[in-house]
Design a protein around this motif. Structure first.
Motif, PDB file in Angstrom:
ATOM      1  N   GLN A 116     -11.545  23.322  57.168  1.00 58.23           N
ATOM      2  CA  GLN A 116     -11.375  23.434  55.723  1.00 58.23           C
ATOM      3  C   GLN A 116     -12.714  23.655  55.029  1.00 58.23           C
ATOM      4  O   GLN A 116     -12.807  24.469  54.101  1.00 58.23           O
ATOM      5  CB  GLN A 116     -10.687  22.174  55.194  1.00 58.23           C
ATOM      6  N   ARG A 117     -13.735  22.969  55.487  1.00 60.85           N
ATOM      7  CA  ARG A 117     -15.059  23.144  54.893  1.00 60.85           C
ATOM      8  C   ARG A 117     -15.532  24.580  55.066  1.00 60.85           C
ATOM      9  O   ARG A 117     -16.079  25.175  54.128  1.00 60.85           O
ATOM     10  CB  ARG A 117     -16.050  22.172  55.539  1.00 60.85           C
ATOM     11  N   GLU A 118     -15.325  25.156  56.243  1.00 65.07           N
ATOM     12  CA  GLU A 118     -15.768  26.530  56.497  1.00 65.07           C
ATOM     13  C   GLU A 118     -15.060  27.534  55.599  1.00 65.07           C
ATOM     14  O   GLU A 118     -15.701  28.424  55.035  1.00 65.07           O
ATOM     15  CB  GLU A 118     -15.533  26.892  57.970  1.00 65.07           C
ATOM     16  N   ILE A 119     -13.755  27.406  55.467  1.00 63.65           N
ATOM     17  CA  ILE A 119     -13.042  28.419  54.681  1.00 63.65           C
ATOM     18  C   ILE A 119     -13.343  28.249  53.200  1.00 63.65           C
ATOM     19  O   ILE A 119     -13.446  29.243  52.464  1.00 63.65           O
ATOM     20  CB  ILE A 119     -11.514  28.370  54.958  1.00 63.65           C
ATOM     21  N   VAL A 120     -13.518  27.020  52.738  1.00 63.97           N
ATOM     22  CA  VAL A 120     -13.864  26.805  51.328  1.00 63.97           C
ATOM     23  C   VAL A 120     -15.247  27.391  51.041  1.00 63.97           C
ATOM     24  O   VAL A 120     -15.454  28.053  50.011  1.00 63.97           O
ATOM     25  CB  VAL A 120     -13.803  25.303  50.980  1.00 63.97           C
ATOM     26  N   ALA A 121     -16.200  27.167  51.941  1.00 67.07           N
ATOM     27  CA  ALA A 121     -17.539  27.734  51.752  1.00 67.07           C
ATOM     28  C   ALA A 121     -17.481  29.256  51.736  1.00 67.07           C
ATOM     29  O   ALA A 121     -18.187  29.917  50.959  1.00 67.07           O
ATOM     30  CB  ALA A 121     -18.477  27.242  52.851  1.00 67.07           C
ATOM     31  N   MET A 122     -16.638  29.818  52.575  1.00 66.50           N
ATOM     32  CA  MET A 122     -16.482  31.268  52.623  1.00 66.50           C
ATOM     33  C   MET A 122     -15.913  31.792  51.306  1.00 66.50           C
ATOM     34  O   MET A 122     -16.415  32.760  50.727  1.00 66.50           O
ATOM     35  CB  MET A 122     -15.568  31.637  53.795  1.00 66.50           C
ATOM     36  N   PHE A 123     -14.859  31.138  50.807  1.00 66.94           N
ATOM     37  CA  PHE A 123     -14.255  31.559  49.545  1.00 66.94           C
ATOM     38  C   PHE A 123     -15.244  31.396  48.386  1.00 66.94           C
ATOM     39  O   PHE A 123     -15.287  32.226  47.475  1.00 66.94           O
ATOM     40  CB  PHE A 123     -12.988  30.758  49.263  1.00 66.94           C
ATOM     41  N   ASP A 124     -16.019  30.307  48.406  1.00 69.16           N
ATOM     42  CA  ASP A 124     -17.031  30.120  47.363  1.00 69.16           C
ATOM     43  C   ASP A 124     -18.013  31.280  47.348  1.00 69.16           C
ATOM     44  O   ASP A 124     -18.370  31.809  46.284  1.00 69.16           O
ATOM     45  CB  ASP A 124     -17.790  28.808  47.577  1.00 69.16           C
ATOM     46  N   GLN A 125     -18.461  31.672  48.531  1.00 71.70           N
ATOM     47  CA  GLN A 125     -19.410  32.782  48.614  1.00 71.70           C
ATOM     48  C   GLN A 125     -18.780  34.072  48.122  1.00 71.70           C
ATOM     49  O   GLN A 125     -19.412  34.856  47.410  1.00 71.70           O
ATOM     50  CB  GLN A 125     -19.901  32.943  50.051  1.00 71.70           C
ATOM     51  N   HIS A 126     -17.514  34.316  48.483  1.00 67.99           N
ATOM     52  CA  HIS A 126     -16.842  35.537  48.052  1.00 67.99           C
ATOM     53  C   HIS A 126     -16.680  35.562  46.535  1.00 67.99           C
ATOM     54  O   HIS A 126     -16.855  36.609  45.904  1.00 67.99           O
ATOM     55  CB  HIS A 126     -15.473  35.658  48.728  1.00 67.99           C
ATOM     56  N   GLN A 127     -16.356  34.426  45.956  1.00 74.06           N
ATOM     57  CA  GLN A 127     -16.243  34.349  44.500  1.00 74.06           C
ATOM     58  C   GLN A 127     -17.588  34.636  43.843  1.00 74.06           C
ATOM     59  O   GLN A 127     -17.677  35.402  42.877  1.00 74.06           O
ATOM     60  CB  GLN A 127     -15.745  32.967  44.090  1.00 74.06           C
ATOM     61  N   GLN A 128     -18.655  34.054  44.365  1.00 74.05           N
ATOM     62  CA  GLN A 128     -19.984  34.257  43.800  1.00 74.05           C
ATOM     63  C   GLN A 128     -20.441  35.704  43.932  1.00 74.05           C
ATOM     64  O   GLN A 128     -21.181  36.213  43.092  1.00 74.05           O
ATOM     65  CB  GLN A 128     -20.981  33.322  44.486  1.00 74.05           C
ATOM     66  N   MET A 129     -19.968  36.385  44.966  1.00 74.55           N
ATOM     67  CA  MET A 129     -20.319  37.791  45.172  1.00 74.55           C
ATOM     68  C   MET A 129     -19.587  38.725  44.218  1.00 74.55           C
ATOM     69  O   MET A 129     -19.931  39.899  44.127  1.00 74.55           O
ATOM     70  CB  MET A 129     -19.972  38.225  46.598  1.00 74.55           C
TER      71      MET A 129
END
Length: 570
Positions: free
Chosen positions: A118-131
């Protein structure tokens, strides 16, 4: 580049979340069913089905605050990165593929603890949102398996380490991912592999796998068990797997990649002769195989429409349909061809409007002589038919040039592809393979997206054949000048004639009281509030002495935008 990154970080620190949660709202009643405007695509065949449930809205209100051009730092970034006289696109599909097969992108390894998954996918989504992305395409079925609980197929080995073994402690990864994506304003497209039942000879295969339950459906090829697409019951089974996900989960789209019939392997023969003799009806074998794929596409489309008509259906095929050497209407290329190699008549699907969007995988550079990037994009721009055209980029190749394809050594290749896309009217967005490459940021491609191409937010393109009715505008817009900033608050709109409410709200800001509303310019957007009940926004970047006019609009599930409501402050 360091100075640019510092400026962007400074802007991010100055701007914080401004949307606030309003009181919970009542559950929506099922929408009424007016006759929608005639679509340009053929109507699907009648399907006996229950009435479609109401379109759900994103779970829980959240906010994304966009950078605004309010100071010298913004002007400096604009001078360095934005071409003079251009307005960034307000609508553009911006997505990434997240591959789960072989743990390419997520989870990072088999059997990873649940909290780490869960931590990995949330971090991934956070990065995608920031991009600045606005969609994710996540592989949820890679080999007759499942990354979700509500499935007749076994749990994926790439999730838990053994096919059929459930997560412990139990959770539903698909449900979790959809909720997290929607909270960040990301559409969630569920990506399926439809051809393979097993991935390799060494893959974990559960006793409940379809290969044991229906061995007559399988073809052995290249060390894999593949579904025999010539059997009507196989096509119906695949469509039923998709229909189940559409019914049970709040997905925004269904997505397939380029695997239909298998790519040729030396010394291998696909032994479907008995099926061909039973079902060919006089067709040549190649034409029969292509027709099997066409029938599957139609059945998939119909199953999606019958359950939730607003869910999008997209396919990402191999980039070349046909070469000109084989067909004058083909592209000026000399590469593999989906029409002949995997029996996928991709141009037919877009011409006949069988899908909502197509993402040809154009993973070559502009310097690759056999399949030049620009030549193939131009071909698809002329042949995108009745659906949206997004381009699939080979982000994993950036910085990895070769003698045959030297363009990938150059830092200019990727941004030049993005600029070229925006010069083509038919191209409405991009999808990047894959998430890991955006994380590792070769030749600063992630920075190029975040600080330049995707610096400003973009709505997704509308699909009038799915929904052309905009939501009603927000009601009772009010403003208060507070110590924290300018606070806006409004009431959620009533339902539109199709039963839709707001899926999110856009907040625009203009200086002065007598101003032209530039609602086509995303640089004027200062906030996006996700969730129907997110009816508060605090503009903490407003200058204390300036006069402003704020505009708020509502956006529905299919990205139709309402009329504006405006208010003057000071």
């Amino acid at each position: 580049m360091r100075s640019i990154s510092f400026l962007f970080l400074l802007l991010s620190l100055l701007i914080v979340d401004g949307c606030r949660r309003a009181k919970p709202v009542a559950v929506k009643r099922p929408p009424i069913s007016p006759a929608r405007p005639a679509a340009t695509r053929p109507a699907p065949k009648p399907v006996a089905a229950k009435p479609a449930p109401p379109k759900p809205v994103a779970s829980g209100p959240t906010v994304v605050v966009a950078p605004t051009d309010t100071g010298s730092a913004d002007e400096l970034v604009d001078q360095m990165l934005v071409e003079p006289g251009t307005v960034p696109p307000k609508r553009e599909f911006r997505a990434v593929w997240i591959a789960t097969v072989d743990n390419i992108d997520w989870p990072s390894r088999k059997g990873l603890p649940i909290t780490d998954q869960q931590r990995e996918i949330v971090a991934m989504f956070d990065q995608h949102q920031q991009m600045g992305l606005n969609a994710v395409v996540v592989q949820v079925r890679s080999a007759a398996d499942a990354f979700y609980a509500k499935s007749s197929e076994p749990w994926s080995e790439w999730l838990t380490g053994q096919q059929g073994l459930a997560p412990e402690p139990f959770y539903d990864p698909l449900e979790f991912m959809i909720e997290q994506a929607h909270q960040r304003g990301l559409e969630f497209h569920a990506w399926f592999n439809l051809d393979r039942a097993t991935y390799s000879r060494t893959a974990s295969v559960a006793p409940t796998n379809i290969v044991y339950r229906k061995p007559g459906w399988m073809l052995d090829y290249g060390g894999k068990k593949l579904f025999n697409l010539g059997l009507p019951e196989v096509r119906s089974y695949i469509a039923s797997i998709v229909a189940n996900v559409v019914r049970e989960y709040d997905v925004d789209g269904i997505h397939f990649d380029d695997y239909f019939y298998p790519y040729a392997e030396p010394g291998q023969v696909l032994r479907d002769d008995s099926t061909y003799l039973a079902y060919a009806n006089g067709m040549k074998k190649a034409d029969w195989r292509r027709e099997n794929v066409n029938k599957l596409i139609v059945e998939l489309r119909d199953s999606i429409r019958a359950n939730k008509p607003w869910v999008k259906f997209g396919i990402s095929p191999f980039g070349v349909w046909k070469n000109q050497s084989n067909d004058p209407e083909g592209s000026a290329t000399n590469g593999g061809q989906s029409y002949y190699d995997v029996y996928a008549d991709t141009r037919k699907w877009v011409r006949d409007g069988l899908i909502d969007y197509i993402v040809p995988q154009i993973y070559w550079s502009s310097e690759f002589g056999r399949v030049p990037y620009k030549a193939l994009v131009e071909w698809w721009s002329r042949n995108s038919g009745k659906c949206h055209l997004y381009i699939g980029h080979g982000a994993y190749r950036v910085g990895r040039g070769s003698e045959r394809d030297p363009g990938w050594w150059r830092a200019t290749e990727f941004p030049n592809q993005m600029r070229f896309n925006r010069q083509q009217r038919a191209v409405q967005g991009s999808v990047f393979f894959s998430a890991k490459s955006l994380q590792t940021n070769p030749l600063a491609i992630r920075d190029s997206l975040q600080l330049n191409f995707y610096r400003y937010p973009a709505l997704l393109p509308t699909m009038p054949w799915l929904d052309s009715i905009p939501p009603l505008p927000p009601r009772d817009l009010k403003a208060a000048d507070t110590a924290e900033g300018i606070e806006l608050f409004w009431q959620q709109p009533s339902e539109a004639m199709d039963g839709d409410g707001a899926n999110c709200y856009l907040v625009y800001r203009f200086e002065g009281k007598r101003t032209r509303f530039r609602l086509d310019d995303p640089r004027c957007i200062v906030g996006r509030c996700f969730g129907e009940s997110a009816t508060r926004f605090v503009d903490k970047t407003a200058a204390p002495t300036k006069k402003y006019t704020y505009v708020v609009t509502a956006v529905d599930r299919l990205n139709n935008e309402s009329r504006e409501v405006a208010i003057q402050v000071r």
